[in-house]
Motif scaffolding. Structure first.
Motif, PDB file in Angstrom:
ATOM      1  N   ALA A  25     102.202  20.316  -0.641  1.00 30.48           N
ATOM      2  CA  ALA A  25     101.910  19.517  -1.842  1.00 30.48           C
ATOM      3  C   ALA A  25     102.826  19.868  -3.007  1.00 30.48           C
ATOM      4  O   ALA A  25     102.729  19.255  -4.082  1.00 30.48           O
ATOM      5  N   ASN A  64      98.136  10.004   0.581  1.00 27.78           N
ATOM      6  CA  ASN A  64      98.855  10.770   1.594  1.00 27.78           C
ATOM      7  C   ASN A  64      97.922  11.194   2.725  1.00 27.78           C
ATOM      8  O   ASN A  64      98.302  11.153   3.901  1.00 27.78           O
ATOM      9  N   ARG A  84     106.500  13.893  -0.188  1.00 27.25           N
ATOM     10  CA  ARG A  84     105.730  14.073  -1.417  1.00 27.25           C
ATOM     11  C   ARG A  84     106.586  13.774  -2.651  1.00 27.25           C
ATOM     12  O   ARG A  84     106.068  13.349  -3.677  1.00 27.25           O
ATOM     13  N   ASP A 133     107.527  16.559   5.224  1.00 22.46           N
ATOM     14  CA  ASP A 133     106.340  16.239   4.425  1.00 22.46           C
ATOM     15  C   ASP A 133     106.586  16.533   2.946  1.00 22.46           C
ATOM     16  O   ASP A 133     106.119  15.788   2.067  1.00 22.46           O
ATOM     17  N   ARG A 134     107.311  17.607   2.658  1.00 22.80           N
ATOM     18  CA  ARG A 134     107.621  17.907   1.252  1.00 22.80           C
ATOM     19  C   ARG A 134     108.561  16.851   0.670  1.00 22.80           C
ATOM     20  O   ARG A 134     108.418  16.444  -0.484  1.00 22.80           O
TER      21      ARG A 134
END
Length: 244
Positions: free
Chosen positions: A44, A150, A185, A181-182
């Protein structure tokens, strides 16, 4: 340099709710709980690249001995999410673009085969579940709740793996998706991107429902390719957070 004490949680000891949660989870081993907690915050970007993770501070924060903290950090290092410098420090790793490309290749290889299989099944219950998630995502996109959006995005793709009968491959993909995934984000707040994701998901579901394997595979490939589209722009904005 950011440190875990300023970024991991609010300053101070665990609040009553957090302490109760740890007490309720005594049946589980401690290291996996620490791993999940730290991994979630790294993904996150609440613990951004370069953040120093002090083992001593983590022991105090979780009320644990050094062993589960060490084990959790070693697992994160195996996923290349942290870098451990013996006798020196542990830091959150930069976003590795080579690893994002590998994760993209892995997901594309598995999910294109999965959606092709699902077009043959045309399971109405699966279609209903996916459309329910789409409805949720539309609402979250409109409200701007990107964290829950998300989560719903992950739920959508997880349904595909479960329906295709390959749940263990979802676990494999998640273990290798920390870097991509980062990156996701960082691009999710771009104006119109959540709506674009909903449109992509809708095209995938429509193709599955109509039993069109070629369209389903093409829609899935197009959707996943967006994960890397804006990497150069985002890297220019956050140069210290990336490496090749």
């Amino acid at each position: 340099m950011d440190t875990v004490s300023s970024l991991l949680t609010r300053p101070g000891p665990l609040n009553a709710e957090q302490q109760d949660k740890l007490a309720r989870d005594r049946s589980r081993q401690a290291a996996p709980q620490v791993l999940e907690h730290l991994r979630e915050k790294i993904i996150a970007l609440e613990l951004p690249p370069g953040t120093v993770l002090s083992r001593t501070e983590l022991q105090l924060r979780f009320g644990l001995s050094s062993t589960p903290i060490r084990d959790a950090l070693m697992r994160l290092a195996e996923e290349s999410l942290v870098e451990i410098f013996p006798q020196h420090a542990t830091r959150v790793s930069p976003i590795d673009l080579t690893l994002t490309q590998q994760a993209h290749f892995l997901r594309r290889s598995i999910e294109t085969e999965a959606v092709q299989l699902l077009t043959k099944q045309r399971d109405p219950e699966l279609i209903a579940r996916l459309r329910e998630i789409l409805t949720l995502q539309r609402g979250l996109a409109e409200s701007g709740d990107l964290a829950r959006f998300n989560d719903a995005d992950q739920a959508f793709h997880r349904e595909i793996y479960l329906a295709a009968g390959v749940p263990d491959l979802w676990t494999l993909v998640r273990r290798h998706s920390g870097h991509i995934d980062r990156l996701r984000r960082l691009y999710l707040p771009i104006e119109g991107r959540p709506q674009q994701i909903v449109a992509d998901h809708t095209a995938i579901v429509d193709a599955i429902e109509s039993g069109d394997p070629e369209h389903a595979r093409a829609a899935l490939r197009h959707h996943l390719s967006r994960s890397l589209t804006d990497s150069a722009t985002i890297r220019a904005k956050y140069p210290a957070w990336f490496r090749d």
